[in-house]
Design a protein around this motif. Structure first.
Motif, PDB file in Angstrom:
ATOM      1  N   GLU A   1      57.044  80.255 -50.640  1.00  0.00           N
ATOM      2  CA  GLU A   1      57.046  80.750 -49.260  1.00  0.00           C
ATOM      3  C   GLU A   1      58.447  80.788 -48.661  1.00  0.00           C
ATOM      4  N   LYS A   2      59.376  80.077 -49.269  1.00  0.00           N
ATOM      5  CA  LYS A   2      60.767  80.115 -48.803  1.00  0.00           C
ATOM      6  C   LYS A   2      61.627  81.030 -49.674  1.00  0.00           C
ATOM      7  N   ILE A   3      61.327  81.082 -50.961  1.00  0.00           N
ATOM      8  CA  ILE A   3      62.130  81.925 -51.851  1.00  0.00           C
ATOM      9  C   ILE A   3      61.856  83.399 -51.605  1.00  0.00           C
ATOM     10  N   ILE A   4      60.597  83.774 -51.528  1.00  0.00           N
ATOM     11  CA  ILE A   4      60.238  85.195 -51.471  1.00  0.00           C
ATOM     12  C   ILE A   4      60.822  85.900 -50.249  1.00  0.00           C
ATOM     13  N   PRO A   5      60.719  85.353 -49.031  1.00  0.00           N
ATOM     14  CA  PRO A   5      61.311  86.058 -47.891  1.00  0.00           C
ATOM     15  C   PRO A   5      62.829  86.177 -47.963  1.00  0.00           C
ATOM     16  N   GLY A   6      63.494  85.308 -48.740  1.00  0.00           N
ATOM     17  CA  GLY A   6      64.946  85.347 -48.819  1.00  0.00           C
ATOM     18  C   GLY A   6      65.512  86.192 -49.934  1.00  0.00           C
TER      19      GLY A   6
ATOM     20  N   ASN B   1      55.224  90.407 -57.742  1.00  0.00           N
ATOM     21  CA  ASN B   1      55.867  91.690 -57.452  1.00  0.00           C
ATOM     22  C   ASN B   1      55.430  92.237 -56.095  1.00  0.00           C
ATOM     23  N   MET B   2      54.151  92.039 -55.756  1.00  0.00           N
ATOM     24  CA  MET B   2      53.629  92.516 -54.475  1.00  0.00           C
ATOM     25  C   MET B   2      54.178  91.691 -53.314  1.00  0.00           C
ATOM     26  N   LYS B   3      54.230  90.374 -53.484  1.00  0.00           N
ATOM     27  CA  LYS B   3      54.711  89.494 -52.417  1.00  0.00           C
ATOM     28  C   LYS B   3      56.173  89.784 -52.091  1.00  0.00           C
ATOM     29  N   PHE B   4      56.980  89.964 -53.129  1.00  0.00           N
ATOM     30  CA  PHE B   4      58.397  90.252 -52.904  1.00  0.00           C
ATOM     31  C   PHE B   4      58.585  91.588 -52.185  1.00  0.00           C
TER      32      PHE B   4
END
Length: 819
Positions: free
Chosen positions: A640-645, A664-667
């Protein structure tokens, strides 16, 4: 503050403060001034849970009055993550609780950080199941999860001298405020024993299962709230308990260990997620887990059904059971045993009910990942079930020989029992034979199931096969994980996207709006600062948020090709130290992911990445342009912290190996541009966002197949004729990245060049290096890059798990919302 039937608890700030104080004082027995942060977490959680159960009772009353058909999702994994923030978001109470707690001197973010993830899974399979539960509740569909209440979740990952070290994750050691034990609804599960071959009065065969050991499955219920709070479903997880506490006579004789041996053995069943199957004891426990889980689930599902109906012919019209991969496939034989043995239904009638009830989701394209169990082991654990499987197979093969007489190869290929030196039960075959629906999880995956992995079954039942492309819940992975972006989106196009992600399409009109782009990049910068803080804390590497954040975060596996990413990092490092070529775009390479404890190559790849990081980060010239960080213990909260950044999302599996992917979808949903192969759902992402807004490289499925089947491919040709490839591989052949452990990475050179690389790293390496240059050029033009980001976010609407669940409900389960 009481809640009565038909009434709901108040949600004013005063009411929230009062109920938290009440639980702290009377549920936990603690004065406010003496309370620890964990006790405050419990008090807040219990206050939230009160509201969940109010809505759960309302939901169940609505279902019963409507006589609804219920969906039961059976999965060995549920990667739920933390519950407090997610529940507050879906109840729309996050801001209210935050403000109420601030007035009491409590930082809600600090409270959330003190809690453990519910890591009851090891990757995409479990996270998908969690997303599906969220969507079922949000859509108002009567859907329930069933699984195991593992005492120890997925292991905690630490690094020691660059090597992965696993430590236990006892996530329940301090209790769990979100679970309610239901000992009065426990299930009895027989294990082991033998079959006595007998006949009834009519002379019909009537086997008796004797000398079994009894294990008790105690359910623990976790409420699952949909967005808006109107529907609360349940995730029911079973803990194994002994049917007898201990043998008093042996205890009185002074042998305590012997007295409690059976209790310890029984309760080991739900002790740990995925015991190692390297040894027979581990494989035995794993099979016992699968059987225990489905036996409890089927018993529970049948009990719920029988509360309202007394005719099993109605079962398929009131019950849909979805098998999440092959782990729950024994549920087919268990339902048959329940109907035939316990309720004396004729075989044909029981089989019709069973087949119309089950659906099966396949999650792999790797033949070696299709689950099989030795017949001898199955007979030891569940002898009656093995009998039933053999009878299912006998009748099935009779049908095959009638339709295709003389086709012995077809019979061998589709048989549930695989013949050989050691007979095996093919669990995927059992799942397909016993289900009315077989689905893949991405368009390419489903087509490959039909044409290559399971072509004989597709030949038999083409109408059974269908595709259900995976999705992710936007509540967890955008609304909660990325509040800055969520707020910007809502301010721009309204909040309808939270329930209908397709409404993100309206953002496309802002792809060239300077004000919106400025706000978007400011959100990304803030997310990168937050991620940099995490990296500093957990990976002990200082990174610059103004660099390009290039992320490869997922389970460590050869086919996911973390090694290919490491080769690229080495390439850029060598350009700096050998050629004096400094990149125009400085990068931070971020890795995260766990390797299965028994997967030696994957663990070697982790060591390699950590060594590369150590060398690059210490080099006086390179470290100004390139940093490498491997964030340990990847889990939902870290994701939850890596993907938004992330600026770049690495989705670089060998074409034809990744079933779908959900990372892939979340990113993409969070504004990272994809670098990927034509594999899994990457293709569908490309089709949605546009070929110009994604970076595609490498061989496609047909190209990989040509390499595999042809004789002209030789990685040595690329090595000898491409200077960049040669230099990279020579670096690993030597000791550049292992100066104190000479020869440590020689295996990379040998593995990739001597014909044992079935994932074609060298074949795709030149294309991969080239596409990374395209990424650099694009990133240099901030407005162009931001436009690509907007178009990615705007066109990810189809990748909501809400869409996926609606397709399951329409095409497989035959259910609809019950609002």
């Amino acid at each position: 503050m009481k809640s009565f039937d038909g009434m709901r608890l108040e949600n004013t700030q005063e009411a929230l403060q009062a109920v938290v104080s009440h639980h702290l004082r009377y549920s936990l027995g603690r004065d406010w001034k003496m309370a620890t942060i964990r006790e405050i977490y419990w008090a807040i959680s219990l206050a939230v849970r009160d509201r969940l159960f109010d809505r759960l009772f309302e939901t169940e009353k609505r279902y019963q009055q409507g006589g609804v058909k219920r969906v039961y999702y059976l999965s060995m994994e549920f990667l739920m993550g933390r519950a407090l923030g997610n529940n507050l978001c879906n109840l729309k109470l996050f801001d209210s609780f935050k403000q109420a707690m601030e007035e009491m001197g409590v930082d809600l973010e600090e409270v959330r950080e003190c809690t453990a993830d519910a890591a009851l899974g090891n990757g995409g399979l479990g996270r998908l199941a969690a997303c599906f539960l969220d969507s079922l509740a949000t859509l108002g569909i009567p859907g329930y999860g069933y699984g195991i209440n593992y005492e120890f979740g997925h292991f905690k990952q630490e690094f020691s001298h660059g090597y992965q070290r696993e430590t236990s994750d006892n996530w329940l050691k301090r209790g769990n405020p979100w679970q309610i034990a239901r000992p009065d609804e426990a299930c009895l599960v027989p294990l082991f024993g033998r079959i006595l071959h007998t006949h009834d009065r009519k002379g019909d065969y009537s086997p008796m299962w004797l000398d079994w050991e009894m294990v008790v499955g105690v359910p623990f219920d976790m409420p699952i709230v949909g967005y808006g709070g109107e529907t609360v479903n349940t995730l029911r997880l079973f803990s194994a308990k002994s049917s007898e506490e201990f043998d008093v006579e042996i205890f009185n004789d002074g042998d305590y260990h012997e007295a409690v041996k059976n209790k310890i053995s029984s309760e080991n069943i739900s002790k740990v997620l995925y015991p190692s199957d390297s040894f027979r004891a581990g494989r035995l426990l794993r099979l016992v887990q699968e059987y225990f889980f489905v036996a409890c689930s089927i018993r529970d599902i049948a009990t719920i059904f029988l509360r309202s109906y007394d005719n099993f012919d109605l079962f398929p019209s009131k019950v849909a059971i979805q098998l999440n991969d092959t782990h729950p496939a024994l549920a087919i034989s268990e339902l048959m045993r329940f109907l035939v043995d316990e309720h004396a239904l004729p075989w044909e009638r029981a089989w019709s009910i069973t087949e119309r009830t089950f659906g099966y989701t396949n999650h792999t394209l790797l033949p070696e990942a299709l689950e099989k169990w030795p017949v001898s082991l199955m007979e030891y654990v569940a002898p009656r079930h093995l009998q039933i499987i053999y009878e299912i197979n006998r009748r099935f093969l009779e049908q095959i020989t009638v339709r295709w007489p003389g086709d012995e190869a077809l019979v061998r290929n589709v048989s549930i029992i695989e013949e050989g030196d050691e007979k095996q039960v093919r669990m995927s075959h059992l799942a397909m034979v016993g289900s009315h629906s077989v689905n893949g999880v991405a368009a390419l995956h489903t087509e490959l199931l039909k044409s290559h992995l399971l072509p004989d079954f597709y030949k038999l039942w083409p109408k059974k096969f269908n595709n259900k492309t995976n999705g992710v819940t936007p509540r967890r992975w955008l609304l909660k994980a990325n509040p800055g972006l969520s707020d910007l989106i809502t301010e721009t196009i309204g909040d309808g996207w939270i329930r209908d992600l397709r409404k993100l399409k309206a953002l496309e009109a802002y792809a060239e709006d300077a004000g919106f782009l400025e706000g978007l990049m400011a959100v990304k910068r803030a997310n990168k600062e937050r991620l940099a803080t995490l990296i500093k804390r957990d990976a002990h590497v200082t990174v610059d948020p103004d660099t390009l954040f290039d992320v490869h975060a997922k389970r460590i596996h050869e086919y996911k090709r973390q090694l290919l990413k490491a080769l690229h990092v080495a390439h850029q490092f060598l350009q700096i130290i050998d050629d004096g070529k400094y990149p125009e775009v400085p990068r931070t390479y971020i890795f995260a992911g766990k390797a299965a404890p028994g997967y030696k190559v994957a663990k070697q790849i982790i060591k390699l990445i950590n060594n590369v990081a150590a060398v690059v980060n210490a080099h006086p010239k390179a470290r100004e342009y390139v940093r490498v960080a491997f964030v340990p213990d990847y889990r939902v909260t870290v994701a939850e912290k890596i993907i938004p950044g992330a600026d770049v999302s690495e989705q670089i599996s060998t074409a034809g190996t990744e079933a779908s992917g959900t990372g892939n979808m979340k990113f993409a949903m969070n504004g990272a541009l994809t670098v990927g192969t034509c594999d899994g759902a990457n293709i569908e992402i490309m089709n949605e966002v546009g070929r110009e807004n994604i970076f595609i490289f490498g061989h496609d499925v047909e190209g990989i197949r040509a390499l595999r089947e042809g004789r002209e491919y030789n990685p040595w040709d690329l090595y000898e004729n491409d200077p960049a490839v040669k230099r990279i591989l020579d670096a690993f052949s030597g000791d550049l990245f292992c100066p104190v452990e000479p020869g440590l990475f020689r295996w990379v050179f040998e593995h990739l060049l001597y014909g044992r690389d079935i994932y074609y790293h060298v074949a795709d390496l030149p294309s991969y290096l080239s596409v990374q240059e395209d990424v650099d050029r694009c990133f240099l033009d901030t407005s162009t890059w931001a436009g690509h980001v907007v178009r990615n976010i705007a066109n990810t609407g189809t990748f909501s798990s809400d869409r996926t669940i609606l397709e399951y409900a329409r095409d497989i389960w035959g259910v609809g919302p019950a609002l």
